[in-house]
Design a protein around this motif. Sequence first.
Motif, PDB file in Angstrom:
ATOM      1  N   GLU A  79      36.134  47.921  42.004  1.00  8.68           N
ATOM      2  CA  GLU A  79      36.379  46.495  42.218  1.00  8.68           C
ATOM      3  C   GLU A  79      36.550  45.766  40.894  1.00  8.68           C
ATOM      4  O   GLU A  79      37.423  44.894  40.763  1.00  8.68           O
ATOM      5  N   VAL A  80      35.723  46.109  39.919  1.00 12.61           N
ATOM      6  CA  VAL A  80      35.836  45.479  38.600  1.00 12.61           C
ATOM      7  C   VAL A  80      37.167  45.844  37.951  1.00 12.61           C
ATOM      8  O   VAL A  80      37.859  44.988  37.389  1.00 12.61           O
ATOM      9  N   ALA A  81      37.539  47.131  38.036  1.00 11.40           N
ATOM     10  CA  ALA A  81      38.811  47.566  37.446  1.00 11.40           C
ATOM     11  C   ALA A  81      39.986  46.844  38.104  1.00 11.40           C
ATOM     12  O   ALA A  81      40.890  46.348  37.418  1.00 11.40           O
ATOM     13  N   ASP A  82      39.962  46.779  39.443  1.00 15.33           N
ATOM     14  CA  ASP A  82      41.037  46.081  40.157  1.00 15.33           C
ATOM     15  C   ASP A  82      41.012  44.583  39.830  1.00 15.33           C
ATOM     16  O   ASP A  82      42.065  43.948  39.682  1.00 15.33           O
ATOM     17  N   GLY A  83      39.793  44.035  39.739  1.00 13.31           N
ATOM     18  CA  GLY A  83      39.660  42.611  39.421  1.00 13.31           C
ATOM     19  C   GLY A  83      40.189  42.277  38.043  1.00 13.31           C
ATOM     20  O   GLY A  83      40.813  41.226  37.831  1.00 13.31           O
ATOM     21  N   GLU A  84      39.940  43.167  37.082  1.00 18.02           N
ATOM     22  CA  GLU A  84      40.453  42.942  35.727  1.00 18.02           C
ATOM     23  C   GLU A  84      41.978  42.973  35.699  1.00 18.02           C
ATOM     24  O   GLU A  84      42.616  42.169  35.018  1.00 18.02           O
ATOM     25  N   LYS A  85      42.560  43.916  36.473  1.00 17.72           N
ATOM     26  CA  LYS A  85      44.019  43.984  36.545  1.00 17.72           C
ATOM     27  C   LYS A  85      44.588  42.721  37.194  1.00 17.72           C
ATOM     28  O   LYS A  85      45.580  42.165  36.724  1.00 17.72           O
ATOM     29  N   ALA A  86      43.938  42.289  38.288  1.00 17.86           N
ATOM     30  CA  ALA A  86      44.410  41.095  38.988  1.00 17.86           C
ATOM     31  C   ALA A  86      44.303  39.859  38.102  1.00 17.86           C
ATOM     32  O   ALA A  86      45.235  39.048  38.039  1.00 17.86           O
ATOM     33  N   ALA A  87      43.164  39.733  37.409  1.00 20.73           N
ATOM     34  CA  ALA A  87      42.977  38.577  36.531  1.00 20.73           C
ATOM     35  C   ALA A  87      43.988  38.587  35.387  1.00 20.73           C
ATOM     36  O   ALA A  87      44.534  37.535  35.018  1.00 20.73           O
ATOM     37  N   VAL A 121      45.073  27.826  39.588  1.00 19.69           N
ATOM     38  CA  VAL A 121      44.171  28.005  40.736  1.00 19.69           C
ATOM     39  C   VAL A 121      44.013  29.494  41.044  1.00 19.69           C
ATOM     40  O   VAL A 121      42.898  29.977  41.277  1.00 19.69           O
ATOM     41  N   GLU A 122      45.139  30.217  41.034  1.00 18.59           N
ATOM     42  CA  GLU A 122      45.093  31.650  41.321  1.00 18.59           C
ATOM     43  C   GLU A 122      44.283  32.393  40.264  1.00 18.59           C
ATOM     44  O   GLU A 122      43.522  33.319  40.577  1.00 18.59           O
ATOM     45  N   LEU A 123      44.433  31.988  39.001  1.00 20.22           N
ATOM     46  CA  LEU A 123      43.671  32.629  37.926  1.00 20.22           C
ATOM     47  C   LEU A 123      42.179  32.354  38.101  1.00 20.22           C
ATOM     48  O   LEU A 123      41.346  33.258  37.921  1.00 20.22           O
ATOM     49  N   ALA A 124      41.843  31.121  38.451  1.00 21.23           N
ATOM     50  CA  ALA A 124      40.430  30.775  38.647  1.00 21.23           C
ATOM     51  C   ALA A 124      39.827  31.619  39.770  1.00 21.23           C
ATOM     52  O   ALA A 124      38.695  32.104  39.660  1.00 21.23           O
ATOM     53  N   ARG A 125      40.590  31.814  40.842  1.00 21.42           N
ATOM     54  CA  ARG A 125      40.099  32.637  41.948  1.00 21.42           C
ATOM     55  C   ARG A 125      39.908  34.086  41.512  1.00 21.42           C
ATOM     56  O   ARG A 125      38.908  34.721  41.860  1.00 21.42           O
ATOM     57  N   ALA A 126      40.898  34.600  40.772  1.00 21.92           N
ATOM     58  CA  ALA A 126      40.816  35.994  40.317  1.00 21.92           C
ATOM     59  C   ALA A 126      39.624  36.177  39.376  1.00 21.92           C
ATOM     60  O   ALA A 126      38.902  37.188  39.461  1.00 21.92           O
ATOM     61  N   GLU A 127      39.407  35.230  38.480  1.00 26.01           N
ATOM     62  CA  GLU A 127      38.292  35.336  37.546  1.00 26.01           C
ATOM     63  C   GLU A 127      36.951  35.190  38.269  1.00 26.01           C
ATOM     64  O   GLU A 127      35.962  35.833  37.890  1.00 26.01           O
ATOM     65  N   GLU A 128      36.923  34.354  39.302  1.00 24.08           N
ATOM     66  CA  GLU A 128      35.692  34.209  40.092  1.00 24.08           C
ATOM     67  C   GLU A 128      35.382  35.509  40.822  1.00 24.08           C
ATOM     68  O   GLU A 128      34.221  35.944  40.855  1.00 24.08           O
ATOM     69  N   ALA A 129      36.419  36.129  41.407  1.00 24.46           N
ATOM     70  CA  ALA A 129      36.213  37.408  42.100  1.00 24.46           C
ATOM     71  C   ALA A 129      35.766  38.478  41.115  1.00 24.46           C
ATOM     72  O   ALA A 129      34.896  39.307  41.431  1.00 24.46           O
TER      73      ALA A 129
END
Length: 245
Positions: A36-44, A136-144
């Motif tokens: 999840e962290v790896a995917d989250g870092e890619k998404a962010a 907004v999308e970046l804030a959501r990705a960073e929050e996740a």
Amino acid sequence: MKADPAVQRRLLDLAGVDAELARVQHQRRTMPELAEVADGEKAAQAKRDAQVAVQMQLDDLDREVARQEKEIDAVRAREDRDRKLLAGGTVGAKQLTDLEHELATLERRQAILEDDLLELMERREAVEMDGKHASVELARAEEALAEANRRRDENLADLDTNESRRDAERAKILPDIPEDLLALYERKRKQKGIGAALLRARRCGACRIELDRREISRIKDTAGDEVLECEECGAILIRTPESGL
């Protein structure tokens, strides 16, 4: 090799602790939060890249708007100069015609430039909206990502606590086991993953294979202080009343 049966049974305690330590290490490597962290870092990072791309578009449009406004100002200044010359009444007939023609040309040019500027401003407004959406999308990705990191760190802390407890248990057990028996156990554990296992109901607790009658008969005839090994997996077999001998 010989060892007191009670000492041999102590190997089961050690094997239980080592099995738990192995589970801790496995969980540390495979916990879902790592993915999840790896995917989250890619998404962010993708959202950051999108935000940067939008900002670059805005910067380009701002430069184009500034250039357009400068050109409009230059046309207006030229138009003001010509109108002052006309108002002054000091120009000749030919110059008057030229000025009137130039003013008409400048008016058309100004209209074109202002239309272009309006189009640029509309484009900039649309891109600015894209920028707000990207933020907004970046804030959501960073929050996740932050949430995934938090859960990962909590799990790691729990695993660290469990590992420390097991290490302490292991340290208490080791003095009870003779060096030669411990060395044999460690060698088996390194080779097979399990150093010692209970012989329960004629089945090896390490490989789960039921021993044949010949082997069971041999084990029955072996002295209790003799250290036995599973003929299938090589783990040290520990005999207890549960062994079914």
